[in-house]
Design an enzyme around this catalytic site. Structure first.
Site, mmCIF file in Angstrom:
data_model
loop_
_atom_site.group_PDB
_atom_site.id
_atom_site.type_symbol
_atom_site.label_atom_id
_atom_site.label_comp_id
_atom_site.label_asym_id
_atom_site.label_seq_id
_atom_site.Cartn_x
_atom_site.Cartn_y
_atom_site.Cartn_z
ATOM 1 N N ASP A 9 0.877 -1.167 0.000
ATOM 2 C CA ASP A 9 0.000 0.000 0.000
ATOM 3 C C ASP A 9 0.923 1.228 0.000
ATOM 4 O OD1 ASP A 9 -2.352 1.624 0.471
ATOM 5 O OD2 ASP A 9 -1.601 1.841 2.524
ATOM 6 N N ASP A 11 -0.172 5.065 0.845
ATOM 7 C CA ASP A 11 -0.437 6.057 1.899
ATOM 8 C C ASP A 11 -0.368 5.404 3.278
ATOM 9 O OD1 ASP A 11 -1.082 8.086 -0.028
ATOM 10 O OD2 ASP A 11 -3.104 7.269 -0.197
ATOM 11 N N GLY A 46 -7.555 3.361 3.175
ATOM 12 C CA GLY A 46 -7.760 2.340 2.147
ATOM 13 C C GLY A 46 -9.001 2.523 1.293
ATOM 14 N N ARG A 49 -11.913 8.045 -2.307
ATOM 15 C CA ARG A 49 -12.218 9.441 -1.949
ATOM 16 C C ARG A 49 -13.719 9.632 -1.669
ATOM 17 N NH1 ARG A 49 -10.144 13.154 -6.544
ATOM 18 N NH2 ARG A 49 -8.325 11.803 -6.201
ATOM 19 N N SER A 117 -5.407 5.032 -4.214
ATOM 20 C CA SER A 117 -5.319 6.462 -4.524
ATOM 21 C C SER A 117 -5.100 6.762 -6.002
ATOM 22 C CB SER A 117 -4.173 7.094 -3.730
ATOM 23 O OG SER A 117 -3.983 8.424 -4.150
ATOM 24 N N ASN A 119 -3.956 9.556 -6.768
ATOM 25 C CA ASN A 119 -2.769 10.424 -6.739
ATOM 26 C C ASN A 119 -1.457 9.636 -6.678
ATOM 27 O OD1 ASN A 119 -3.818 13.245 -6.622
ATOM 28 N ND2 ASN A 119 -4.918 12.432 -4.851
ATOM 29 N N ASP A 171 -1.470 -0.524 6.082
ATOM 30 C CA ASP A 171 -1.718 0.178 7.349
ATOM 31 C C ASP A 171 -3.220 0.277 7.621
ATOM 32 O OD1 ASP A 171 -2.219 2.123 5.285
ATOM 33 O OD2 ASP A 171 -2.241 3.638 6.870
HETATM 34 C C1 BG6 Z 1 -5.948 5.476 0.019
HETATM 35 C C2 BG6 Z 1 -6.056 6.209 1.328
HETATM 36 O O1 BG6 Z 1 -4.613 5.094 -0.187
HETATM 37 O O2 BG6 Z 1 -6.364 6.305 -1.053
HETATM 38 C C3 BG6 Z 1 -7.471 6.734 1.515
HETATM 39 O O3 BG6 Z 1 -5.736 5.331 2.389
HETATM 40 C C4 BG6 Z 1 -7.871 7.583 0.311
HETATM 41 O O4 BG6 Z 1 -7.520 7.486 2.699
HETATM 42 C C5 BG6 Z 1 -7.716 6.776 -0.966
HETATM 43 O O5 BG6 Z 1 -9.217 8.020 0.438
HETATM 44 C C6 BG6 Z 1 -8.049 7.578 -2.214
HETATM 45 O O6 BG6 Z 1 -7.091 8.578 -2.380
HETATM 46 P P1 BG6 Z 1 -7.144 9.737 -3.466
HETATM 47 O O7 BG6 Z 1 -5.730 10.264 -3.459
HETATM 48 O O8 BG6 Z 1 -7.503 9.099 -4.774
HETATM 49 O O9 BG6 Z 1 -8.149 10.726 -3.021
HETATM 50 MG MG MG Z 2 -2.762 3.109 3.554
#
Ligand code: BG6
Ligand code: MG
Length: 214
Positions: A9, A11, A46, A49, A117, A119, A171
């Site tokens: 993972d 984040d 995890g 959004r 994510s 991002n 995590d």
């Molecule tokens: C996960 C995070 O990795 O990504 C979550 O643990 C988050 O908290 C999810 O909501 C989506 O992320 P993003 O960057 O696409 O908004």
């Molecule tokens: Mg995580």
């Protein structure tokens, strides 16, 4: 060796962007006068959004938001979050994580990312890991976020490996569930380790070396 690959993972495992997610959501929640704390935040780990927003809105004391309003709140959160990400650099990758990743690769393991994510590419490039991983499965190529196993199954597919040969590092409790649902063993750090969600619950990232050695 016990595994052929490790799927990390991002984040809260590779870097501390989980804290930036918290800060960005906190700002949105405070503006809306919605109670939001670190305990609730652990439920966002995890999950996508939009699902994160739905969890925060469970405590909305006011009128329900329309879908358009929700899209706009999620977009606002992402702008705040991306502002925080823009301050990141290679210094945000700890020596422990960097050395452990290099050590695992030297042992012959293949290394991948499995993150919900969207991002992910931006974060990997900010911390200097663009192109480092053998496969990157992230929020841009999945339709179900954790605890659904899709993100990890896609990572195993990209690596051309059976799930049982991959170890997941997480995590998030939802992420540990996703790893298990994918048929993989899971090593947890942080909140998920404290909840005892993993097959191994680590106190330090570097403990991964002894786990894969078996
Ligand atoms: C996960 C995070 O990795 O990504 C979550 O643990 C988050 O908290 C999810 O909501 C989506 O992320 P993003 O960057 O696409 O908004
Ligand atoms: Mg995580």
């Amino acid at each position: 060796m016990r595994f052929q690959a490790i799927i990390f993972d991002l984040d809260g495992v590779i870097c501390s962007t989980d804290e930036y997610h918290f800060q960005a959501w906190k700002k949105i929640a405070d503006e809306l006068d919605i109670p939001f704390d670190r305990t609730i935040n652990n439920r966002l780990r995890g999950v996508s959004r939009m699902q994160s927003l739905e969890i925060i809105l469970e405590n909305n004391p006011g009128d329900p938001f329309t879908d358009t309003e929700k899209q706009s709140l999620a977009a606002d959160k992402n702008e705040i979050y991306k502002d925080l990400l823009s301050q990141m650099s290679e210094k945000d990758l700890s020596d422990e994580v960097r050395n452990t990743l290099n050590g695992l690769r030297d042992m012959g393991l293949r290394l991948a990312i499995g993150s919900s994510s969207k991002n992910t590419p931006l974060i990997l490039s900010r911390i200097g890991l663009n192109g480092f991983f053998d496969a990157v499965s992230d929020g841009n190529n999945i339709t179900h976020s954790k605890p659904h196993p899709e993100v990890f199954l896609k990572a195993a597919e990209m690596l051309d490996l059976f799930p049982q040969n991959c170890l997941v590092v997480e995590d998030a409790v939802s992420g540990a569930e996703a790893g298990h649902a994918a048929g993989m063993k899971v090593a947890c750090v942080g909140d998920a380790a404290q909840q005892g969600a993993g097959d191994w619950n680590l106190t330090a990232f570097s403990e991964l070396v002894s786990i894969v050695e078996g």
